[in-house]
Design a protein around this motif. Structure first.
Motif, short mmCIF file in Angstrom:
data_model
loop_
_atom_site.label_atom_id
_atom_site.label_comp_id
_atom_site.label_asym_id
_atom_site.label_seq_id
_atom_site.Cartn_x
_atom_site.Cartn_y
_atom_site.Cartn_z
N ALA A 157 37.33 33.50 45.17
CA ALA A 157 37.84 34.76 44.61
C ALA A 157 36.71 35.51 43.90
N CYS A 158 35.82 34.77 43.27
CA CYS A 158 34.67 35.40 42.59
C CYS A 158 33.43 35.38 43.46
N HIS A 159 33.15 34.22 44.07
CA HIS A 159 31.97 34.10 44.93
C HIS A 159 32.41 34.32 46.37
N THR A 160 32.69 35.60 46.69
CA THR A 160 33.35 35.94 47.95
C THR A 160 32.34 36.09 49.09
N PRO A 161 32.57 35.41 50.25
CA PRO A 161 31.70 35.63 51.40
C PRO A 161 31.78 37.10 51.82
#
Ligand code: HEC
Ligand code: HEC
Length: 495
Positions: free
Chosen positions: A369-373
């Motif tokens: 959700a934060c480190h989104t591809p």
């Protein structure tokens, strides 16, 4: 005119237009773009000020190539004598540049040859010392594999041959074990930083002269936060040399150097410029917006020679110091910014195996959700602990209004104190030397070791020398079963 003729004319006009558009060089110091570029300081609710475009473009243009300085026994025959007699050559010659690839190649040269203009030295004794590294302090240094002395450059100027200090490559270039270099990630050793210290006579962490300042005052001025009650940097004024030296040394290491307006007590690590993709803001605390290539040009100018350091009513520079000593041609900054944008991570040696696949599932559940591809960041900002942004700020900035509760000092107690921490991209975390904004931890294993929350934990990366602290916050993944945590790390190393 036949229909075919019309469409041909149309096509060629369109092609010409698009070629021109592709090479539309942004103006570096563009008032309109500067107006809302800087993020307001949380404690003041004002944006830092900037020099006017008139002041910027009234300063002289600085456009010189520079050349390596060699260690004893490594200099090619006749090299130094040739440089002594040489005429200045421009760092950039835009006339010959047509394609984007040509601009990027020119930008690589700007990135590696551009020196910090205010640090140049012309005195015969220091030039003599650096020529073939004659002194004991230089002989102690390990030259780079190509025989050059890290950090130092010869600059052929209109005033004659100068000894200069590397700019971007001093910090944003990693020496690889095979003797090659990788532009983007932070430097692997501090040699170039210390060589710069031998060359520069400018006090503290300033990139421009600070007339009237002693070394102590210049250091204080580099970091002081005059609006903050009990500002930790006030003690710099009364610290003795060895005490100040100890604090300084704690804030310097591989991937770590203090910066003007940052702090020796609360440093920001050197970020990997390759991981800028997917970000909407610049610096760990989002001091500036990243709206396109022009903002990278602006940032390079700001940190090299154009920081007025006005924060509302607080002016950090004296009247004599509020000057832009010179500026690089817009074309040089444009080429360099294109080069920075073109940087790519090295080929990842870690295979995507069954353990990585298991780790990926956990990542998708707990992290993406934060480190989104694809960039492994959503590009959003999070809040430093204790910061409540105004509704106006929440409208203007892309904020996820939660705090991951890492150490709030950089974001709250420095002149980079916007109250925000960026969500970093995780692309290339496998070769990143430090993690978290202050670089407190130096491996993913340490980052995901639950023991780092223990107040007695001593981190392997940055640690403040006076006030011991563990590595708080960003508790994601810490409570996973050990095997899951290990798989998560295996996955992270494939990014
Ligand atoms: C003395 C070391 C040093 C030098 C020289 C230096 N930088 Fe940096 N750079 C840093 C540090 C440290 C940061 C992180 C600052 C922060 O987060 O507050 C940084 C941040 C950046 C960023 C923002 C990256 C991000 O992820 O937000 C860019 C872009 C950048 N530097 C480009 C350059 C360029 C281009 C040059 C040369 C003109 C340069 N830097 C010179 C140390 C340096
Ligand atoms: C709520 C948003 C959020 C979630 C969820 C999140 N992170 Fe982060 N992550 C951040 C922020 C913000 C930082 C930077 C904090 C700082 O430097 O103070 C960060 C930093 C990191 C870093 C350090 C990168 C660097 O270069 O410093 C890693 C690695 C990381 N996160 C991995 C993960 C993993 C793995 C998960 C899931 C288990 C996760 N994160 C979940 C927001 C998040």
């Amino acid at each position: 005119m036949s229909l075919r003729g019309v469409s041909f004319v149309f096509l060629s006009v369109a092609l010409r237009l698009s070629a021109q558009q592709a090479l539309q060089i942004p103006k570096t110091w563009d008032e309109e773009m500067l107006h809302e570029w800087a993020t307001p300081i949380a404690a003041l609710s004002v944006r830092p000020g900037h020099f006017s475009a008139k002041e910027y473009y009234a300063s002289p243009v600085d456009n010189y190539r520079s050349y390596p300085v060699y260690a004893a026994g490594r200099e090619p025959a006749g090299y130094f004598e040739r440089l002594r007699k040489a005429k200045p050559e421009p760092l950039i010659q835009p006339a010959g540049l047509k394609t984007k690839a040509e601009w990027i190649a020119a930008g690589k040269r700007v990135f590696e040859e551009s020196d910090i203009g205010s640090f140049r030295r012309y005195e015969a004794d220091i030039i003599e010392e650096f020529h073939l590294a004659k002194s004991a302090r230089l002989a102690r240094l390990t030259p780079r594999k190509d025989g050059t002395i890290p950090g130092a450059r010869w600059v052929v100027t209109d005033r004659g041959l100068a000894l200069g200090a590397e700019n971007c490559t001093q910090c944003h270039r990693r020496a690889l074990p095979d003797g090659g270099v990788l532009d983007g990630p932070g430097m692997s050793d501090t040699a170039a930083f210390f060589v710069t210290g031998m060359i520069a006579t400018v006090p503290g962490l300033s990139a421009v002269p600070l007339p009237g300042d002693s070394s102590t005052t210049g250091t204080w001025r580099s970091f002081a936060v005059p609006w903050l009650p009990g500002d930790i940097h006030e003690q710099i004024k009364t610290m003795d040399g060895p005490a100040l030296g100890r604090v300084f040394l704690a804030s310097i290491g591989p991937d770590l150097t203090p910066r003007w307006s940052g702090s020796i007590f609360y440093p920001a690590k050197i970020p990997d410029l390759i991981a800028l993709k997917g970000q909407k803001y610049i610096d760990a605390t989002a001091t500036h917006k990243l709206r396109g290539t022009g903002d990278i040009m602006r940032y390079a100018a700001l940190v090299s020679y154009a920081d007025i350091s006005d924060f509302g009513t607080h002016r950090l520079l004296t009247d004599a110091q509020r000057k832009i000593p010179f500026h690089l041609p817009d074309e040089a900054l444009y080429a360099m910014a294109l080069y920075v944008e073109s940087l790519e991570a090295p080929a990842n040696p870690n295979p995507f195996d069954a353990r990585a696949a298991a780790g990926k599932k956990i990542f998708e559940r707990d992290c993406s959700a934060c480190h989104t591809p694809p960039f492994y960041t959503s590009g959003k900002l999070t809040l430093a602990e204790g910061f409540t942004p105004s509704p106006a700020l929440l409208r203007e900035y892309d904020v996820l209004p939660v705090s991951v509760r890492t150490d709030a000092s950089l974001a709250m107690k420095t002149r980079k104190g916007t109250g925000f921490y960026k969500i970093p991209s995780l692309r290339g975390v496998w070769y990143r030397g430090r993690y978290l904004h202050d670089g407190a931890v130096t491996s993913l294993e340490e980052m995901f070791n639950p023991a780092r929350l223990d107040p007695a934990f001593v981190p392997s990366g940055f640690k403040s020398i006076d006030t011991h602290r563990a590595v708080p916050g960003h508790e994601f993944g810490l409570r996973l079963p050990a095997a899951d945590r290990a798989n998560l790390i295996v996955f992270l190393k494939t990014l």
